[in-house]
Design an enzyme around this catalytic site. Sequence first.
Site, PDB file in Angstrom:
ATOM      1  N   SER A 218      -6.098  41.044  65.946  1.00 18.07           N
ATOM      2  CA  SER A 218      -7.098  40.085  66.092  1.00 18.07           C
ATOM      3  C   SER A 218      -7.136  38.983  64.828  1.00 18.07           C
ATOM      4  O   SER A 218      -6.696  39.453  63.795  1.00 18.07           O
ATOM      5  CB  SER A 218      -8.637  40.744  66.086  1.00 18.07           C
ATOM      6  OG  SER A 218      -9.488  39.731  66.030  1.00 18.07           O
ATOM      7  N   CYS A 219      -7.118  37.835  65.297  1.00 19.72           N
ATOM      8  CA  CYS A 219      -7.193  36.652  64.034  1.00 19.72           C
ATOM      9  C   CYS A 219      -8.560  36.266  63.838  1.00 19.72           C
ATOM     10  O   CYS A 219      -9.019  35.191  64.105  1.00 19.72           O
ATOM     11  CB  CYS A 219      -6.512  35.776  64.429  1.00 19.72           C
ATOM     12  SG  CYS A 219      -6.664  34.769  66.034  1.00 19.72           S
ATOM     13  N   SER A 220      -9.345  37.284  63.424  1.00 24.34           N
ATOM     14  CA  SER A 220     -10.942  36.887  63.032  1.00 24.34           C
ATOM     15  C   SER A 220     -11.374  37.712  61.817  1.00 24.34           C
ATOM     16  O   SER A 220     -10.796  38.850  61.407  1.00 24.34           O
ATOM     17  CB  SER A 220     -11.623  37.543  64.399  1.00 24.34           C
ATOM     18  OG  SER A 220     -12.897  37.197  64.201  1.00 24.34           O
TER      19      SER A 220
END
Length: 125
Positions: free
Chosen positions: A52-54
Amino acid sequence: SSPRNTRGRGGAAVRFDVHPGRRRPALAATQAALLDAAWAALAPGGVLVFASCSALAADAEDAVFGFSARTPDASLAPLAPEDVDDAFDAEAFVDGCLRLWPWHLDGVGGCDAHFVARWRKNGAV
């Protein structure tokens, strides 16, 4: 407030939600369904990697630990520095997962927030 329209790049109309948190429960449910579907298709002994790129725990840690809690045949396969060519120090590894923040890559241009987890499916291969 409701979604609004504005002009984006090249003058195209772009619609955005001024309160994206309202959609978070639906997005979390979609994310859970995707993980469950990928797991169902995985053979015993197989490996599933989640990324996840969060920066939000709801999009990363919560999804991972929720999946682990509801999936008894999933074993978290801890990640370690040697798994990523020692590119990150031990501080980037938390609870067997890789959690990157912009300062982890300051020397090479930085990065956004990222999170990676890996599971192995229990059972005979």
